[in-house]
Design a protein around this motif. Structure first.
Motif, PDB file in Angstrom:
ATOM      1  N   UNK A 186       0.908  -1.266   0.037  1.00 24.71           N
ATOM      2  CA  UNK A 186      -0.092  -0.209  -0.125  1.00 24.71           C
ATOM      3  C   UNK A 186       0.933   1.454   0.007  1.00 24.71           C
ATOM      4  N   UNK A 187       1.955   1.221   0.576  1.00 22.17           N
ATOM      5  CA  UNK A 187       2.921   2.328   0.730  1.00 22.17           C
ATOM      6  C   UNK A 187       4.364   2.216   0.064  1.00 22.17           C
ATOM      7  N   UNK A 188       4.598   3.380  -0.249  1.00 22.58           N
ATOM      8  CA  UNK A 188       6.289   3.557  -0.705  1.00 22.58           C
ATOM      9  C   UNK A 188       7.095   4.278   0.427  1.00 22.58           C
ATOM     10  N   UNK A 189       6.497   5.071   1.092  1.00 23.00           N
ATOM     11  CA  UNK A 189       7.442   6.055   2.174  1.00 23.00           C
ATOM     12  C   UNK A 189       8.017   4.914   3.016  1.00 23.00           C
ATOM     13  N   UNK A 190       9.314   4.788   3.374  1.00 22.88           N
ATOM     14  CA  UNK A 190       9.734   4.056   4.498  1.00 22.88           C
ATOM     15  C   UNK A 190       9.295   4.719   5.895  1.00 22.88           C
ATOM     16  N   UNK A 191       9.592   5.940   6.093  1.00 23.29           N
ATOM     17  CA  UNK A 191       9.055   6.383   7.384  1.00 23.29           C
ATOM     18  C   UNK A 191       7.804   6.330   7.870  1.00 23.29           C
ATOM     19  N   UNK A 192       6.764   6.336   6.652  1.00 20.05           N
ATOM     20  CA  UNK A 192       5.349   6.173   6.838  1.00 20.05           C
ATOM     21  C   UNK A 192       5.084   4.792   7.235  1.00 20.05           C
ATOM     22  N   UNK A 193       5.807   3.868   6.308  1.00 16.89           N
ATOM     23  CA  UNK A 193       5.532   2.335   6.757  1.00 16.89           C
ATOM     24  C   UNK A 193       6.211   2.087   8.166  1.00 16.89           C
ATOM     25  N   UNK A 194       7.173   2.522   8.451  1.00 14.27           N
ATOM     26  CA  UNK A 194       7.750   2.145   9.951  1.00 14.27           C
ATOM     27  C   UNK A 194       6.874   2.833  10.958  1.00 14.27           C
ATOM     28  N   UNK A 195       6.477   3.833  10.644  1.00  7.56           N
ATOM     29  CA  UNK A 195       5.442   4.524  11.769  1.00  7.56           C
ATOM     30  C   UNK A 195       4.219   3.555  11.925  1.00  7.56           C
ATOM     31  N   UNK A 196       3.635   3.168  10.630  1.00  9.51           N
ATOM     32  CA  UNK A 196       2.425   2.439  10.972  1.00  9.51           C
ATOM     33  C   UNK A 196       2.733   1.100  11.588  1.00  9.51           C
ATOM     34  N   UNK A 197       4.082   0.706  11.290  1.00  8.48           N
ATOM     35  CA  UNK A 197       4.399  -0.603  11.893  1.00  8.48           C
ATOM     36  C   UNK A 197       4.652  -0.754  13.477  1.00  8.48           C
ATOM     37  N   UNK A 198       4.650   0.578  13.952  1.00 11.18           N
ATOM     38  CA  UNK A 198       4.826   0.644  15.316  1.00 11.18           C
ATOM     39  C   UNK A 198       3.469   0.087  15.804  1.00 11.18           C
ATOM     40  N   UNK A 199       2.437   0.119  15.422  1.00 13.61           N
ATOM     41  CA  UNK A 199       1.137  -0.329  15.913  1.00 13.61           C
ATOM     42  C   UNK A 199       0.764  -1.822  15.627  1.00 13.61           C
ATOM     43  N   UNK A 200       1.945  -2.481  14.956  1.00 17.07           N
ATOM     44  CA  UNK A 200       1.850  -3.742  14.695  1.00 17.07           C
ATOM     45  C   UNK A 200       2.761  -4.563  15.717  1.00 17.07           C
ATOM     46  N   UNK A 201       3.513  -3.837  16.215  1.00 19.38           N
ATOM     47  CA  UNK A 201       4.507  -4.450  17.154  1.00 19.38           C
ATOM     48  C   UNK A 201       4.031  -3.906  18.525  1.00 19.38           C
ATOM     49  N   UNK A 202       3.514  -3.141  18.826  1.00 20.72           N
ATOM     50  CA  UNK A 202       3.251  -2.272  20.236  1.00 20.72           C
ATOM     51  C   UNK A 202       2.699  -3.368  21.316  1.00 20.72           C
ATOM     52  N   UNK A 203       3.408  -3.477  22.095  1.00 18.95           N
ATOM     53  CA  UNK A 203       3.272  -4.419  23.367  1.00 18.95           C
ATOM     54  C   UNK A 203       3.634  -5.756  23.127  1.00 18.95           C
ATOM     55  N   UNK A 204       4.324  -6.214  21.919  1.00 22.77           N
ATOM     56  CA  UNK A 204       4.695  -7.360  21.553  1.00 22.77           C
ATOM     57  C   UNK A 204       6.155  -7.566  21.416  1.00 22.77           C
ATOM     58  N   UNK A 205       6.534  -8.641  21.806  1.00 28.24           N
ATOM     59  CA  UNK A 205       8.265  -9.185  21.493  1.00 28.24           C
ATOM     60  C   UNK A 205       8.139  -9.536  20.250  1.00 28.24           C
ATOM     61  N   UNK A 206       7.870  -8.572  19.275  1.00 30.31           N
ATOM     62  CA  UNK A 206       8.162  -8.967  17.826  1.00 30.31           C
ATOM     63  C   UNK A 206       8.701  -8.104  16.901  1.00 30.31           C
ATOM     64  N   UNK A 207       9.003  -8.211  15.803  1.00 27.06           N
ATOM     65  CA  UNK A 207       9.672  -7.627  14.767  1.00 27.06           C
ATOM     66  C   UNK A 207       8.498  -7.204  13.691  1.00 27.06           C
ATOM     67  N   UNK A 208       8.691  -6.153  12.904  1.00 30.25           N
ATOM     68  CA  UNK A 208       7.632  -6.080  11.797  1.00 30.25           C
ATOM     69  C   UNK A 208       7.523  -7.257  10.822  1.00 30.25           C
ATOM     70  N   UNK A 209       8.798  -8.122  10.878  1.00 32.98           N
ATOM     71  CA  UNK A 209       9.042  -9.088  10.012  1.00 32.98           C
ATOM     72  C   UNK A 209       8.672 -10.421  10.589  1.00 32.98           C
ATOM     73  N   UNK A 210       7.925 -10.460  11.793  1.00 35.39           N
ATOM     74  CA  UNK A 210       7.637 -11.427  12.435  1.00 35.39           C
ATOM     75  C   UNK A 210       6.107 -11.922  12.015  1.00 35.39           C
ATOM     76  N   UNK A 211       5.995 -13.180  11.402  1.00 40.13           N
ATOM     77  CA  UNK A 211       4.670 -13.502  11.130  1.00 40.13           C
ATOM     78  C   UNK A 211       3.656 -13.535  12.084  1.00 40.13           C
ATOM     79  N   UNK A 212       2.715 -12.951  11.318  1.00 43.80           N
ATOM     80  CA  UNK A 212       1.359 -12.736  12.391  1.00 43.80           C
ATOM     81  C   UNK A 212       1.227 -11.229  12.969  1.00 43.80           C
ATOM     82  N   UNK A 213       2.465 -10.462  12.600  1.00 41.90           N
ATOM     83  CA  UNK A 213       2.394  -8.918  13.081  1.00 41.90           C
ATOM     84  C   UNK A 213       1.394  -8.136  12.454  1.00 41.90           C
TER      85      UNK A 213
END
Length: 356
Positions: A9-36
């Motif tokens: 959906x996105x090209x901008x790396x800072x935008x993708x990383x900012x959105x990714x924080x809500x995928x790892x918030x509270x989780x001992x996981x990386x944006x690359x972790x399956x299920x994130x």
């Protein structure tokens, strides 16, 4: 994988990383972790005042929300006893819940008991183990409760001024001060690197930081001209490498790392600090009863969701103890300030109560 979703959906790396924080918030996981990707969905699936995916501040602080719920309950006849620790659940001859025993020796009798404590406290501390199926106890013991979160509450004597958007001369808040400000999120690889360090037992050297200034919207939280800053940071392991414990030195060393990072974005921030409160994963467990410091009472991974939360065949809020229900973040659908678990559990308990 979250990365694949964001790349679609996105090209901008800072935008993708900012959105990714809500995928790892509270989780001992990386944006690359399956299920994130699910964790991101979990954080945007609701709505606020008709705005889908929106979040908001609670006037008076988060405690005001609890007070509002309490007032609604007491208005309908509920009796609330705060600071009364529960020692164990009282059981009848057939193993059914009959109330609770308080630590001061008081017995509170009831036909139903609802617990919004974690599954670990509810079933491993408040119930005799011989009253529960062995496989159920084993499952609760095996729930992944690892948490990467260290929460830092800060009092400052002036509003942070960011290099990217400096404050006006009058020092009045700007629009970005009313938002969630994400730092060290220029790329998803930064988040992955921060996770990798914690996975090896070391607090992140460049931690992910979500910075909020609730006093901008709710001035009553701080004296005039001053502010409170809430820092939600990760990754910090519950257990440090080499058996080191989270003592004052370790706490302050990590907090100094966080403050150094903020200083890079907002010079003068460190000089504005007049007090700070550092809550590492063990602190969050000790003070709030969060297992492992996990804000969701257990990881929001695919093997611990839906029909498997908190255990297979016990995702419907009922437990192996008749009359005992789980209604907190450890129940379906998991954590977050949305009240879904409590509402669902109440509906089940009411249905059962009518047949007693």
């Amino acid at each position: 994988l979250l990365g694949q979703v964001l790349d679609h959906w996105f090209e901008s790396e800072p935008l993708k990383a900012t959105l990714a924080t809500d995928a790892v918030i509270g989780a001992m996981a990386s944006p690359h972790t399956p299920g994130s990707g699910y964790v991101l969905l979990h954080h945007v699936m609701g709505e606020l005042e008709g705005r889908r995916g929106a979040w908001g501040y609670v006037a008076g602080g988060m405690g005001a929300l609890s007070q509002a719920i309490a007032q609604a309950a007491t208005a309908r006849g509920a009796h609330i006893f705060a600071e009364k620790a529960v020692c164990h659940v009282l059981l009848g001859r057939a193993g059914e819940a009959q109330g609770v025993m308080l630590q001061d020796g008081t017995e509170v009798r009831s036909k139903l008991v609802l617990s919004n404590a974690s599954p670990q406290i509810t079933f491993l501390e408040l119930i005799p183990q011989e009253q529960l199926p062995e496989d159920f106890v084993q499952r609760i013991r095996q729930v992944d409760t690892r948490s990467p979160v260290t929460k830092i509450n800060v009092a400052v004597d002036r509003l942070p001024s960011f290099l990217a958007a400096p404050n006006a001369r009058d020092g009045q808040p700007l629009p970005h001060h009313q938002c969630s400000i994400h730092l060290n999120c220029e790329g998803t690889q930064l988040l992955h690197q921060a996770f990798t360090e914690a996975a090896q037992g070391h607090p992140s050297s460049r931690p992910m930081i979500e910075l909020c200034i609730p006093s901008v919207l709710d001035p009553g939280l701080a004296p005039p001209g001053c502010h409170v800053v809430s820092l939600f940071t990760q990754y910090t392991p519950s257990l440090l490498a080499g058996g080191q414990c989270w003592d004052e030195q370790a706490r302050n060393a990590y907090a100094d790392t966080v403050f150094d990072c903020i200083e890079d974005y907002a010079p003068g921030f460190k000089a504005s600090v007049i007090g700070r409160d550092i809550l590492t994963p063990p602190d969050l467990e000790r003070i709030f009863g969060l297992p492992g410091g996990n804000i969701f009472h257990g990881g929001m991974s695919l093997d611990q969701l839906y029909f498997a939360r908190p255990a297979p065949s016990y995702s419907g809020y009922r437990s192996p103890i008749p009359g005992l229900y789980l209604c907190g973040s450890g129940a379906h659908p998991g954590g977050g300030v949305m009240g879904a678990a409590g509402r669902n559990a109440a509906q089940v308990a009411i249905k059962d109560f009518r047949h007693l």
